[in-house]
Design a protein around this motif. Structure first.
Motif, mmCIF file in Angstrom:
data_model
loop_
_atom_site.group_PDB
_atom_site.id
_atom_site.type_symbol
_atom_site.label_atom_id
_atom_site.label_comp_id
_atom_site.label_asym_id
_atom_site.label_seq_id
_atom_site.Cartn_x
_atom_site.Cartn_y
_atom_site.Cartn_z
ATOM 1 N N ILE A 10 -62.518 9.282 79.442
ATOM 2 C CA ILE A 10 -62.318 10.464 80.287
ATOM 3 C C ILE A 10 -61.767 10.072 81.655
ATOM 4 N N ALA A 11 -62.153 8.909 82.173
ATOM 5 C CA ALA A 11 -61.634 8.460 83.461
ATOM 6 C C ALA A 11 -60.124 8.225 83.392
ATOM 7 N N GLU A 12 -59.655 7.642 82.301
ATOM 8 C CA GLU A 12 -58.224 7.387 82.145
ATOM 9 C C GLU A 12 -57.429 8.688 82.063
ATOM 10 N N VAL A 13 -57.913 9.639 81.270
ATOM 11 C CA VAL A 13 -57.213 10.922 81.132
ATOM 12 C C VAL A 13 -57.254 11.695 82.447
ATOM 13 N N LEU A 14 -58.385 11.688 83.137
ATOM 14 C CA LEU A 14 -58.494 12.388 84.411
ATOM 15 C C LEU A 14 -57.609 11.762 85.484
ATOM 16 N N ASN A 40 -62.521 19.387 67.327
ATOM 17 C CA ASN A 40 -61.562 18.283 67.323
ATOM 18 C C ASN A 40 -61.794 17.284 68.447
ATOM 19 N N GLY A 41 -62.687 17.589 69.379
ATOM 20 C CA GLY A 41 -62.933 16.733 70.529
ATOM 21 C C GLY A 41 -62.786 17.532 71.806
ATOM 22 N N VAL A 42 -62.358 16.866 72.866
ATOM 23 C CA VAL A 42 -62.188 17.524 74.161
ATOM 24 C C VAL A 42 -60.719 17.434 74.561
ATOM 25 N N ALA A 55 -54.300 16.010 76.855
ATOM 26 C CA ALA A 55 -54.716 15.007 75.870
ATOM 27 C C ALA A 55 -55.977 15.508 75.194
ATOM 28 N N THR A 56 -56.043 15.291 73.901
ATOM 29 C CA THR A 56 -57.268 15.578 73.159
ATOM 30 C C THR A 56 -57.897 14.240 72.804
ATOM 31 N N VAL A 57 -59.124 14.046 73.231
ATOM 32 C CA VAL A 57 -59.810 12.777 73.040
ATOM 33 C C VAL A 57 -61.096 13.004 72.247
#
Length: 94
Positions: A10-14, A40-42, A55-57
């Motif tokens: 989440i830190a990378e996507v944020l 499917n995730g977040v 991005a969906t992670v």
């Protein structure tokens, strides 16, 4: 909405999302990221009306839902943590 996710993911996507949101705008909602948790995730999305990123992670979602949060503030909080995973929950209020 309630989910657990790897702090590193989440830190990378944020970090990417926070780089896109404008610092000053006449539309304050643009300073937020959209967090949408489903089976499917977040999905994390941000826009400045000219460029959009999402991005969906993978995440362990216990309650589906969506909300917007200040992108830079959330990134600073998550980035400052030293744990392996993070649990985020939205509390409904009147």
């Amino acid at each position: 909405m309630n989910f657990s996710i790897s702090r590193a993911v989440i830190a990378e996507v944020l970090a990417t999302a926070a780089g896109i949101v404008p610092t000053k705008t006449t539309m304050p909602i643009l300073q937020n990221v959209l967090l949408r948790a489903d089976k499917n995730g977040v999905t994390i999305a941000a826009t400045d009306m000219q460029m959009t990123t999402w991005a969906t992670v993978p995440a362990e979602v216990s309650k589906v839902g969506a909300l917007t949060v200040d992108a830079k503030r959330l990134h600073e909080i998550i980035d400052g943590m030293r744990c392996e995973s993070v649990t985020l929950a939205a509390v409904e209020s009147n």
